[in-house]
Design an enzyme around this catalytic site. Structure first.
Site, mmCIF file in Angstrom:
data_model
loop_
_atom_site.group_PDB
_atom_site.id
_atom_site.type_symbol
_atom_site.label_atom_id
_atom_site.label_comp_id
_atom_site.label_asym_id
_atom_site.label_seq_id
_atom_site.Cartn_x
_atom_site.Cartn_y
_atom_site.Cartn_z
ATOM 1 N N ASN A 158 -51.467 8.752 11.498
ATOM 2 C CA ASN A 158 -50.864 8.820 12.828
ATOM 3 C C ASN A 158 -52.017 9.080 13.816
ATOM 4 O OD1 ASN A 158 -48.993 9.180 15.001
ATOM 5 N ND2 ASN A 158 -47.459 9.855 13.522
ATOM 6 N N GLY A 214 -56.168 3.244 18.250
ATOM 7 C CA GLY A 214 -56.989 2.098 18.611
ATOM 8 C C GLY A 214 -58.341 2.132 17.912
ATOM 9 N N SER A 240 -48.646 9.963 25.044
ATOM 10 C CA SER A 240 -47.802 11.147 24.851
ATOM 11 C C SER A 240 -46.350 10.747 25.137
ATOM 12 C CB SER A 240 -48.235 12.289 25.781
ATOM 13 O OG SER A 240 -48.139 11.879 27.124
ATOM 14 N N VAL A 241 -45.944 9.627 24.525
ATOM 15 C CA VAL A 241 -44.596 9.101 24.778
ATOM 16 C C VAL A 241 -43.544 10.130 24.370
ATOM 17 C CG1 VAL A 241 -42.945 7.306 24.106
ATOM 18 C CG2 VAL A 241 -45.305 6.695 24.646
ATOM 19 N N GLY A 242 -43.775 10.816 23.258
ATOM 20 C CA GLY A 242 -42.854 11.900 22.876
ATOM 21 C C GLY A 242 -41.534 11.399 22.295
ATOM 22 N N LEU A 243 -41.637 10.323 21.493
ATOM 23 C CA LEU A 243 -40.474 9.850 20.727
ATOM 24 C C LEU A 243 -39.262 9.481 21.578
ATOM 25 C CD1 LEU A 243 -40.626 12.258 17.635
ATOM 26 C CD2 LEU A 243 -41.307 9.846 17.739
ATOM 27 N N ASN A 267 -38.369 4.346 11.102
ATOM 28 C CA ASN A 267 -39.294 5.477 11.234
ATOM 29 C C ASN A 267 -38.498 6.675 11.721
ATOM 30 O OD1 ASN A 267 -41.232 7.138 13.135
ATOM 31 N ND2 ASN A 267 -42.598 6.007 11.787
ATOM 32 N N THR A 283 -51.884 -0.278 18.331
ATOM 33 C CA THR A 283 -52.497 -0.397 19.653
ATOM 34 C C THR A 283 -53.049 -1.797 19.940
ATOM 35 O OG1 THR A 283 -53.037 1.934 19.482
ATOM 36 C CG2 THR A 283 -54.242 0.680 21.148
ATOM 37 N N CYS A 285 -46.029 13.362 14.311
ATOM 38 C CA CYS A 285 -46.111 13.038 15.738
ATOM 39 C C CYS A 285 -46.707 14.216 16.503
ATOM 40 C CB CYS A 285 -44.740 12.699 16.315
ATOM 41 S SG CYS A 285 -44.853 12.291 18.080
HETATM 42 C C1 LIG Z 1 -47.556 4.191 22.275
HETATM 43 C C2 LIG Z 1 -47.506 4.630 20.845
HETATM 44 C C3 LIG Z 1 -46.314 5.114 20.305
HETATM 45 C C4 LIG Z 1 -46.250 5.538 18.976
HETATM 46 N N1 LIG Z 1 -45.057 5.974 18.470
HETATM 47 C C5 LIG Z 1 -44.973 6.305 17.151
HETATM 48 C C6 LIG Z 1 -43.718 6.687 16.575
HETATM 49 O O1 LIG Z 1 -42.675 6.680 17.243
HETATM 50 N N2 LIG Z 1 -43.689 7.040 15.264
HETATM 51 C C7 LIG Z 1 -44.837 7.024 14.485
HETATM 52 O O2 LIG Z 1 -44.767 7.346 13.289
HETATM 53 N N3 LIG Z 1 -46.031 6.643 15.005
HETATM 54 C C8 LIG Z 1 -46.115 6.294 16.299
HETATM 55 N N4 LIG Z 1 -47.318 5.891 16.828
HETATM 56 C C9 LIG Z 1 -48.520 5.880 15.961
HETATM 57 C C10 LIG Z 1 -48.792 4.498 15.371
HETATM 58 O O3 LIG Z 1 -47.709 4.048 14.577
HETATM 59 C C11 LIG Z 1 -50.094 4.517 14.521
HETATM 60 O O4 LIG Z 1 -49.960 5.464 13.484
HETATM 61 C C12 LIG Z 1 -51.330 4.869 15.340
HETATM 62 O O5 LIG Z 1 -51.229 4.370 16.653
HETATM 63 C C13 LIG Z 1 -52.616 4.348 14.707
HETATM 64 O O6 LIG Z 1 -52.611 2.937 14.596
HETATM 65 P P1 LIG Z 1 -53.264 1.952 15.717
HETATM 66 O O7 LIG Z 1 -54.647 2.462 15.994
HETATM 67 O O8 LIG Z 1 -53.225 0.592 15.098
HETATM 68 O O9 LIG Z 1 -52.386 2.048 16.920
HETATM 69 C C14 LIG Z 1 -47.408 5.473 18.153
HETATM 70 C C15 LIG Z 1 -48.614 4.969 18.695
HETATM 71 C C16 LIG Z 1 -48.658 4.544 20.005
HETATM 72 C C17 LIG Z 1 -49.965 4.007 20.538
#
Ligand SMILES: Cc1cc2nc3c(=O)[nH]c(=O)nc-3n(C[C@H](O)[C@H](O)[C@H](O)COP(=O)(O)O)c2cc1C
Length: 303
Positions: free
Chosen positions: A191, A216, A70-73, A99, A265, A129
């Site tokens: 996402n 993940g 829940s980083v929240g951008l 992005n 992840t 998000c």
């Molecule tokens: C810690 C964290 C921060 C993320 N921040 C963003 C973000 O700023 N913008 C976005 O479009 N997706 C964000 N995502 C989503 C990832 O880009 C991706 O869509 C999602 O994690 C699924 O892929 P994965 O399973 O390979 O992580 C974030 C994911 C994680 C885990």
């Protein structure tokens, strides 16, 4: 033979493996491990027009097969990104995707206009998000709001516009079609999926935000299903993501219809994971007797 070179809405990726937004920050932390030019591209941390602190901690919780965040951008804002991060990123000899996030249509438009005028190769529009109170996923879950925001942003975006879709919907197909109708040049999905984890002893959610986005290995089958559904409903190029940890997972997304993939992840656990996926994909393409990975995109044979 270049098995992996991929032209994705006019942009040439040396291979179809891109670091996912939020996993790689703005790239600098990873140069201790390898040259970033090994990657097909980097999708930068979600950037808003104004700087954001993000949500209060705790913001990350581990789950059985992934993480909730829940980083929240949290980000330094578009102007700072352009001045301090982009020149360095540009010198890394890989494709750079900005992005873009926002909290209102006007805010998105202002932000994308600034980012797209800078030296980036592509814009990924984050309307998915789940961790911010205003904007974010609220824009990505109804066809009307997707059309409104994508058509407004498209007018100020001379670069390829890739719209990032949320899996937190009953049916992703009409949302993808709305983005296409409004002028998206490409789609990225998925996402994170909204989830929750509770500390039983304290009867309190682990995350300060109460809920977070699940990513993940756990989400891979959902991502594969959604890429497959969207592939059959639109002509747009697709960057698939969600739970890729090894090349076979990337191959599933490609067979389902993705043209390129992102990894997020998995990189936290193993910074080298994208390189292993790149090698594995190249060997796969050769074994399949293909000249290029594009020949395998969408080639799943459904029952
Ligand atoms: C810690 C964290 C921060 C993320 N921040 C963003 C973000 O700023 N913008 C976005 O479009 N997706 C964000 N995502 C989503 C990832 O880009 C991706 O869509 C999602 O994690 C699924 O892929 P994965 O399973 O390979 O992580 C974030 C994911 C994680 C885990």
């Amino acid at each position: 033979m270049n098995f992996l070179e991929t032209v994705f809405c006019g942009v040439t990726l040396k291979n179809p493996v891109v670091a996912a937004s939020g996993a790689y920050g703005f790239g600098r932390d990873y140069t201790d491990f390898y040259a970033l030019e090994a990657l097909g591209g980097i999708s930068c941390k979600g950037t808003t027009f104004a700087p954001r602190l993000g949500n209060p901690p705790p913001r990350i919780a581990e789950t059985a097969a992934g993480i909730l965040n829940s980083v929240g951008l949290q980000n330094p804002g578009a102007a700072h990104f352009i001045e301090y991060d982009l020149p360095w990123l540009r010198a890394q000899n890989t494709v750079i995707i900005a992005n873009a996030a926002g909290s209102s249509v006007e805010d998105y438009v202002e932000n994308v206009a600034l980012l797209a005028a800078a030296d980036v190769d592509m814009i990924e529009l984050n309307i998915s998000c789940p961790n911010v109170k205003e904007g974010g996923v609220a824009f990505g879950t109804s066809c009307a709001s997707v059309e409104k925001i994508v058509s407004a942003v498209k007018k100020v975006c001379p670069k390829p516009l890739m719209v990032k879709l949320s899996p937190n919907v009953t049916n992703i197909v009409p949302i993808a079609q709305a983005a296409e109708a409004a002028g998206a040049d490409a789609l990225s999905l998925i996402n994170t999926l909204t989830g929750m984890k509770i500390d039983v002893a304290h009867r309190r959610p682990i995350l300060h935000n109460n809920t977070g986005g699940l990513s993940g290995a756990a989400v891979l089958p959902i991502a594969v299903r959604m890429v497959w559904e969207v592939r059959r409903a639109t002509q747009l190029p697709i960057m698939g993501m969600g739970g890729v940890t090894q090349w076979q997972n990337a191959a599933e997304l490609i067979l389902a219809g993705a043209n390129a993939i992102q990894m997020g992840t998995a990189i936290f656990a193993d910074p080298y994971a994208p390189l292993k996926v790149i090698y594995g994909l190249a060997e796969w393409v050769e074994r399949e007797g293909c000249n290029n990975i594009s020949e395998l995109s969408g080639q799943v044979r459904p029952w």
